[in-house]
Motif scaffolding. Structure first.
Motif, mmCIF file in Angstrom:
data_model
loop_
_atom_site.group_PDB
_atom_site.id
_atom_site.type_symbol
_atom_site.label_atom_id
_atom_site.label_comp_id
_atom_site.label_asym_id
_atom_site.label_seq_id
_atom_site.Cartn_x
_atom_site.Cartn_y
_atom_site.Cartn_z
ATOM 1 N N TYR A 56 -4.812 10.611 -3.314
ATOM 2 C CA TYR A 56 -5.644 9.445 -3.007
ATOM 3 C C TYR A 56 -4.777 8.237 -2.666
ATOM 4 C CZ TYR A 56 -8.646 5.401 -3.758
ATOM 5 O OH TYR A 56 -9.297 4.198 -3.613
ATOM 6 N N SER A 57 -3.791 7.945 -3.509
ATOM 7 C CA SER A 57 -2.936 6.782 -3.287
ATOM 8 C C SER A 57 -2.116 6.928 -2.015
ATOM 9 C CB SER A 57 -2.006 6.583 -4.486
ATOM 10 O OG SER A 57 -2.739 6.319 -5.657
ATOM 11 N N PHE B 231 0.824 -1.201 0.000
ATOM 12 C CA PHE B 231 0.000 0.000 0.000
ATOM 13 C C PHE B 231 0.861 1.254 0.000
ATOM 14 C CE2 PHE B 231 -3.385 -2.844 1.229
ATOM 15 C CZ PHE B 231 -4.521 -2.230 0.742
ATOM 16 N N THR C 125 -10.828 10.826 1.740
ATOM 17 C CA THR C 125 -10.399 9.431 1.630
ATOM 18 C C THR C 125 -10.063 8.787 2.964
ATOM 19 O OG1 THR C 125 -9.472 9.995 -0.544
ATOM 20 C CG2 THR C 125 -8.785 7.905 0.406
ATOM 21 N N TYR D 160 -11.401 -1.198 3.720
ATOM 22 C CA TYR D 160 -10.509 -2.329 3.944
ATOM 23 C C TYR D 160 -10.796 -3.044 5.261
ATOM 24 C CZ TYR D 160 -7.988 -1.261 -0.253
ATOM 25 O OH TYR D 160 -7.680 -1.082 -1.571
ATOM 26 N N THR E 290 -3.019 8.475 0.723
ATOM 27 C CA THR E 290 -3.906 8.235 1.859
ATOM 28 C C THR E 290 -4.268 6.765 1.988
ATOM 29 O OG1 THR E 290 -4.840 10.424 1.417
ATOM 30 C CG2 THR E 290 -6.006 9.053 2.999
ATOM 31 N N VAL E 291 -4.573 6.125 0.868
ATOM 32 C CA VAL E 291 -4.897 4.701 0.902
ATOM 33 C C VAL E 291 -3.691 3.898 1.386
ATOM 34 C CG1 VAL E 291 -5.519 2.693 -0.489
ATOM 35 C CG2 VAL E 291 -6.684 4.869 -0.858
ATOM 36 N N GLY F 165 -5.466 2.975 4.604
ATOM 37 C CA GLY F 165 -6.182 1.754 4.237
ATOM 38 C C GLY F 165 -5.318 0.510 4.329
ATOM 39 N N THR G 68 -11.288 4.931 3.106
ATOM 40 C CA THR G 68 -10.392 3.808 2.829
ATOM 41 C C THR G 68 -10.247 2.887 4.036
ATOM 42 O OG1 THR G 68 -8.221 3.205 1.960
ATOM 43 C CG2 THR G 68 -8.273 5.079 3.457
#
Length: 437
Positions: free
Chosen positions: A382-383, A77, A258, A266, A385-386, A390, A262
């Motif tokens: 976004y990526s 991730f 997000t 998950y 934060t995920v 997440g 996220t």
């Protein structure tokens, strides 16, 4: 002097032929790719309880081995922000189609590596290293996939249909989950947990690699939605960060929207079966079955939630989902026992509200940025934060159990969801405006 990469001749921008508000070829190519990407990506988290002991020393306890395996899951991730920049730049400067072909190549290759990876007993410390490298590749692919497929899906959607299209993309992603959980559950009941742990889990990763070949074939026939004048730009370090510098408010907004989303996706979507098993002793076969029913329900719920989002707007839809999850997560997890029926009901109710967020988030992100750097603009925040939030949910949940503080985990989720809900309350409504050009 900065180094730049010259983009090749831009592909012709195809005007979508509308069918039910979208271009059919785009839906099939993007959607089937989603099936494959999410099948391969989720397989690791779902099968970790089976293969964890094989990649760590024999004298390591089961819980520590699971922690190590989830740690590698988290590293995958953490690689996602890199994907948001690199794959997003490919989508913005070289075309959406090329980015989507790249992600399906990488995901299938990484799944094949995991399927054939040697154990710790065979090669020692090299075993978890191979697992780590394969997971990093998967992290880059899945991180770049979301931004690229969101851009092409939203740019192919008809007026007033972006929420519906987002719901369909999530339907395909959940179909990948249904296939995965169905296969894992069937194998678990057919050959048993011992045989699954001994090597049955490898069958699932081999199937994921084979599915990627189908994704490659279908995505070859997708139309390009990136404008030729945008695809002619040079890729430089400055161009990678330019969208965030030009739109800092929107970038921060993506992070805020997000955070809780996220974590809940998950937690409810992939970790709760392991949570019920680790915390309450629920048999793994039954927790897998509950996850299968959850994915099936989301295939229906998310497209319906997309219609709601198009009709009433992103803001009220996301506020409703955010408030319900903020107020209901702690009581819901407090009701979990070793009862499969109870787990099933809790997951169904929780995922009904998560569907509201899933159907609205993809169009909400795309509606914040103009076409020429849409994938990079929201892809990186976004990526990031995920990757940080997440991807670490299973690790946090398992570590809190290891530290003797299991009651803290639901409150951790609620804190994150509460922050995002505040962003939902303050967001500007964009559902009824055209995409920024």
């Amino acid at each position: 002097m900065s180094t730049a990469i010259e983009a090749p001749d831009a592909p012709e921008l195809t005007t979508p032929r509308r069918g039910l508000g979208i271009e059919r070829r785009q839906l099939i190519g993007a959607g089937i790719g989603q099936v494959i990407e999410w099948f391969d990506w989720t397989a690791y988290a779902l099968l970790a309880v089976y293969f964890a002991p094989q990649f760590f020393p024999a004298d390591t306890s089961g819980l520590v081995a699971l922690l190590g395996t989830y740690g590698i899951l988290a590293v995958g991730f953490i690689a996602r922000p890199l994907a948001g920049l690199v794959v997003g730049a490919v989508a913005d400067h070289f075309g959406r189609k090329r980015a989507l072909m790249l992600t399906v190549y990488g995901m299938g290759g990484a799944s094949l590596v995991i399927a054939l990876a040697p154990t710790y007993e065979q090669v020692g410390a090299l075993a978890p290293l191979i697992l780590l490298l394969a997971r990093i590749v998967q992290g880059i692919c899945i991180g770049g996939e979301f931004a690229s497929v969101s851009a092409v899906a939203m740019e192919s959607a008809g007026p007033g249909r972006r929420g519906w299209v987002a719901g369909l993309m999530n339907l395909f992603g959940n179909l990948g989950g249904v296939l995965l959980v169905g296969i894992v559950t069937g194998l678990a009941f057919l050959i048993g947990d011992d045989a699954m742990a001994a090597g049955g889990w490898r069958i699932v990763f081999l199937l994921g690699a084979l599915l990627a070949l189908g994704g490659w074939f279908l995505r070859r026939h997708m139309a390009e939605t990136q404008a030729p004048e945008a695809a002619d730009h040079r890729v430089t370090l400055r161009s990678l960060v330019h969208p965030m510098l030009l739109h800092p408010r929107q970038s921060i907004q993506v992070i805020g929207l997000t955070l809780g989303f996220t974590a809940m996706v998950y937690a409810w979507g992939t970790y709760f079966p392991a949570y019920a098993s680790t915390y309450h002793g629920l048999a793994l076969q039954w927790s897998m079955l509950s996850l299968l029913v959850t994915h099936l329900s989301l295939m229906v719920l998310v497209p319906l939630a997309g219609l709601v989002s198009d009709r009433f707007g992103r803001r009220p839809t996301m506020v409703a989902g955010g408030l319900a999850l903020t107020l209901g997560t702690v009581p819901a997890l407090g009701l979990l026992t070793d009862s499969v029926a109870r787990l099933l009901v809790i997951q169904l109710v929780g995922n009904a509200f998560i569907a509201l967020l899933q159907a609205s988030s993809m169009p909400a992100y795309a509606e914040l940025f103009p076409r020429r750097f849409r994938a990079t603009g929201f892809g990186f925040p976004y990526s990031l934060t995920v990757g940080l939030i997440g991807g670490t949910v299973p690790l946090v949940g398992t570590e809190l159990k290891n530290l003797g503080a299991p009651d803290a985990f639901p409150w951790y989720l609620v804190a994150l969801m509460g922050i995002s809900t505040l962003f939902y309350l303050r967001m500007r409504e964009t559902a009824f405006d055209p995409l920024p050009e």
